[in-house]
Design a protein around this motif. Sequence first.
Motif, PDB file in Angstrom:
ATOM      1  N   ARG A  64       0.865   8.403  16.774  1.00  0.00           N
ATOM      2  CA  ARG A  64       1.561   9.656  17.042  1.00  0.00           C
ATOM      3  C   ARG A  64       1.936  10.324  15.732  1.00  0.00           C
ATOM      4  NH1 ARG A  64       5.754   9.092  22.127  1.00  0.00           N
ATOM      5  NH2 ARG A  64       4.241   8.387  23.694  1.00  0.00           N
ATOM      6  N   VAL A  65       1.883  11.646  15.735  1.00  0.00           N
ATOM      7  CA  VAL A  65       2.276  12.402  14.550  1.00  0.00           C
ATOM      8  C   VAL A  65       3.271  13.477  14.966  1.00  0.00           C
ATOM      9  CG1 VAL A  65       0.195  11.997  13.188  1.00  0.00           C
ATOM     10  CG2 VAL A  65       0.204  13.849  14.832  1.00  0.00           C
ATOM     11  N   SER A  66       4.403  13.512  14.285  1.00  0.00           N
ATOM     12  CA  SER A  66       5.381  14.565  14.555  1.00  0.00           C
ATOM     13  C   SER A  66       4.781  15.896  14.114  1.00  0.00           C
ATOM     14  CB  SER A  66       6.690  14.286  13.816  1.00  0.00           C
ATOM     15  OG  SER A  66       6.470  14.200  12.425  1.00  0.00           O
ATOM     16  N   THR A  67       4.857  16.888  14.993  1.00  0.00           N
ATOM     17  CA  THR A  67       4.119  18.130  14.791  1.00  0.00           C
ATOM     18  C   THR A  67       5.046  19.337  14.853  1.00  0.00           C
ATOM     19  OG1 THR A  67       2.185  17.117  15.851  1.00  0.00           O
ATOM     20  CG2 THR A  67       2.172  19.517  15.609  1.00  0.00           C
ATOM     21  N   MET A  68       4.994  20.154  13.798  1.00  0.00           N
ATOM     22  CA  MET A  68       5.712  21.426  13.786  1.00  0.00           C
ATOM     23  C   MET A  68       4.742  22.532  14.178  1.00  0.00           C
ATOM     24  SD  MET A  68       7.500  23.517  10.610  1.00  0.00           S
ATOM     25  CE  MET A  68       8.864  22.387  10.358  1.00  0.00           C
ATOM     26  N   ILE A  69       5.120  23.315  15.172  1.00  0.00           N
ATOM     27  CA  ILE A  69       4.284  24.404  15.676  1.00  0.00           C
ATOM     28  C   ILE A  69       5.020  25.712  15.423  1.00  0.00           C
ATOM     29  CG2 ILE A  69       3.156  25.383  17.703  1.00  0.00           C
ATOM     30  CD1 ILE A  69       3.247  22.445  18.848  1.00  0.00           C
ATOM     31  N   VAL A  70       4.438  26.561  14.587  1.00  0.00           N
ATOM     32  CA  VAL A  70       5.101  27.802  14.191  1.00  0.00           C
ATOM     33  C   VAL A  70       4.641  28.932  15.112  1.00  0.00           C
ATOM     34  CG1 VAL A  70       5.602  29.372  12.293  1.00  0.00           C
ATOM     35  CG2 VAL A  70       5.084  26.964  11.815  1.00  0.00           C
ATOM     36  N   LEU A  71       5.606  29.588  15.727  1.00  0.00           N
ATOM     37  CA  LEU A  71       5.321  30.671  16.659  1.00  0.00           C
ATOM     38  C   LEU A  71       5.648  32.018  16.026  1.00  0.00           C
ATOM     39  CD1 LEU A  71       6.890  29.131  19.888  1.00  0.00           C
ATOM     40  CD2 LEU A  71       4.504  28.999  19.145  1.00  0.00           C
ATOM     41  N   GLY A  72       4.987  33.060  16.516  1.00  0.00           N
ATOM     42  CA  GLY A  72       5.262  34.414  16.069  1.00  0.00           C
ATOM     43  C   GLY A  72       5.262  35.354  17.256  1.00  0.00           C
ATOM     44  N   SER A  73       5.767  36.520  17.042  1.00  0.00           N
ATOM     45  CA  SER A  73       5.873  37.461  18.150  1.00  0.00           C
ATOM     46  C   SER A  73       4.503  37.964  18.580  1.00  0.00           C
ATOM     47  CB  SER A  73       6.755  38.649  17.750  1.00  0.00           C
ATOM     48  OG  SER A  73       6.233  39.277  16.596  1.00  0.00           O
ATOM     49  N   GLY A  74       4.410  38.397  19.841  1.00  0.00           N
ATOM     50  CA  GLY A  74       3.189  39.023  20.341  1.00  0.00           C
ATOM     51  C   GLY A  74       2.037  38.057  20.495  1.00  0.00           C
ATOM     52  N   GLY A  75       0.871  38.487  20.022  1.00  0.00           N
ATOM     53  CA  GLY A  75      -0.354  37.727  20.216  1.00  0.00           C
ATOM     54  C   GLY A  75      -0.374  36.394  19.512  1.00  0.00           C
ATOM     55  N   HIS A  76       0.378  36.246  18.423  1.00  0.00           N
ATOM     56  CA  HIS A  76       0.397  34.975  17.700  1.00  0.00           C
ATOM     57  C   HIS A  76       0.856  33.838  18.614  1.00  0.00           C
ATOM     58  CE1 HIS A  76      -0.624  36.576  13.822  1.00  0.00           C
ATOM     59  NE2 HIS A  76       0.370  37.449  13.864  1.00  0.00           N
ATOM     60  N   THR A  77       1.908  34.079  19.383  1.00  0.00           N
ATOM     61  CA  THR A  77       2.433  33.038  20.257  1.00  0.00           C
ATOM     62  C   THR A  77       1.450  32.724  21.370  1.00  0.00           C
ATOM     63  OG1 THR A  77       4.759  33.507  19.792  1.00  0.00           O
ATOM     64  CG2 THR A  77       4.254  32.489  21.911  1.00  0.00           C
ATOM     65  N   ALA A  78       0.837  33.752  21.944  1.00  0.00           N
ATOM     66  CA  ALA A  78      -0.133  33.526  23.021  1.00  0.00           C
ATOM     67  C   ALA A  78      -1.300  32.661  22.530  1.00  0.00           C
ATOM     68  CB  ALA A  78      -0.644  34.867  23.543  1.00  0.00           C
ATOM     69  N   GLU A  79      -1.809  32.962  21.336  1.00  0.00           N
ATOM     70  CA  GLU A  79      -2.902  32.166  20.779  1.00  0.00           C
ATOM     71  C   GLU A  79      -2.454  30.745  20.481  1.00  0.00           C
ATOM     72  OE1 GLU A  79      -5.183  33.790  17.608  1.00  0.00           O
ATOM     73  OE2 GLU A  79      -5.173  35.823  18.404  1.00  0.00           O
ATOM     74  N   MET A  80      -1.272  30.601  19.897  1.00  0.00           N
ATOM     75  CA  MET A  80      -0.798  29.272  19.532  1.00  0.00           C
ATOM     76  C   MET A  80      -0.572  28.399  20.762  1.00  0.00           C
ATOM     77  SD  MET A  80      -0.122  27.032  17.327  1.00  0.00           S
ATOM     78  CE  MET A  80      -0.194  27.953  15.805  1.00  0.00           C
ATOM     79  N   LEU A  81      -0.014  28.956  21.819  1.00  0.00           N
ATOM     80  CA  LEU A  81       0.221  28.172  23.029  1.00  0.00           C
ATOM     81  C   LEU A  81      -1.099  27.783  23.693  1.00  0.00           C
ATOM     82  CD1 LEU A  81       3.362  29.924  24.560  1.00  0.00           C
ATOM     83  CD2 LEU A  81       3.237  27.912  23.082  1.00  0.00           C
ATOM     84  N   SER A  82      -2.120  28.614  23.538  1.00  0.00           N
ATOM     85  CA  SER A  82      -3.444  28.241  24.040  1.00  0.00           C
ATOM     86  C   SER A  82      -3.995  27.048  23.264  1.00  0.00           C
ATOM     87  CB  SER A  82      -4.409  29.429  23.926  1.00  0.00           C
ATOM     88  OG  SER A  82      -3.996  30.505  24.743  1.00  0.00           O
ATOM     89  N   ILE A  83      -3.718  27.024  21.952  1.00  0.00           N
ATOM     90  CA  ILE A  83      -4.150  25.892  21.129  1.00  0.00           C
ATOM     91  C   ILE A  83      -3.373  24.637  21.511  1.00  0.00           C
ATOM     92  CG2 ILE A  83      -4.201  24.992  18.765  1.00  0.00           C
ATOM     93  CD1 ILE A  83      -4.580  27.941  17.865  1.00  0.00           C
ATOM     94  N   VAL A  84      -2.057  24.780  21.691  1.00  0.00           N
ATOM     95  CA  VAL A  84      -1.227  23.630  22.066  1.00  0.00           C
ATOM     96  C   VAL A  84      -1.677  23.061  23.405  1.00  0.00           C
ATOM     97  CG1 VAL A  84       1.116  22.913  22.685  1.00  0.00           C
ATOM     98  CG2 VAL A  84       0.743  24.447  20.734  1.00  0.00           C
TER      99      VAL A  84
END
Length: 246
Positions: A64-84
Amino acid sequence: MSSLRRAFKSLDPDLVFNYMEEYLEAGFFKLTPFFIAITISLLAIRLTYVFLRSSKPFVDPPERVSTMIVLGSGGHTAEMLSIVNVLNKERFSPRFYVAATTDNMSLQKAQVLEQSLAHEGKGSSEAAQFLQIYRSREVGQSYITSIGTSLIAMMHALWLTLKIRPQVIICNGPGTCIPLCVAAFMFKVAGLRWSSIFYIESIARVRKLSLSGLLLYKLRLTDQFVVQWPQLQRKYPRSQYVGRIM
């Protein structure tokens, strides 16, 4: 030395102390350039090691690796959550979602995702935490006043990174990721913690990098720099083209 001998012979404590202080100060200033040169050399060696070690896989990869996921407003968050959503949840755990203090929507969306994962049995409420960081610069903020807010954001990023001590950082373009990546890189150089930084450029960036991506690319702060268009990879050869993630 004759003046120092005379001071000792006279047994005047004040005179002896003054002469000894003068000689110590003279020796200190003579050695200062030497210590500066040694410090710069050690720092250069450490930076070289960090640059060469970056992008290399874990020698003994943990389960297991502790993971920091950086979010941003608008499309950045939508893309990041798709990756997650396609990550191995057991491996990338615990997960720490970080967004700007003025961006509540991103964390709410991340909470909804984690709740749905827990409902499907792919995660648990204990596997995710949601944190905020000061924004370096608000939209429309003057560059002069942004100097102060950027320093505050940098200090907050150092504290947050030291608190979480992530093994992996995943980001995709919001300005919030810059102080966090810089803080993680500083801890790498200091030998306090090695955080592998994965930057995934937004799919909206077809011909040129975003400002955040360009900064991280030029400063060589990332371990893996991923783009989603082949023409970007040709323009920035140290990046990796993996096709469209979205």
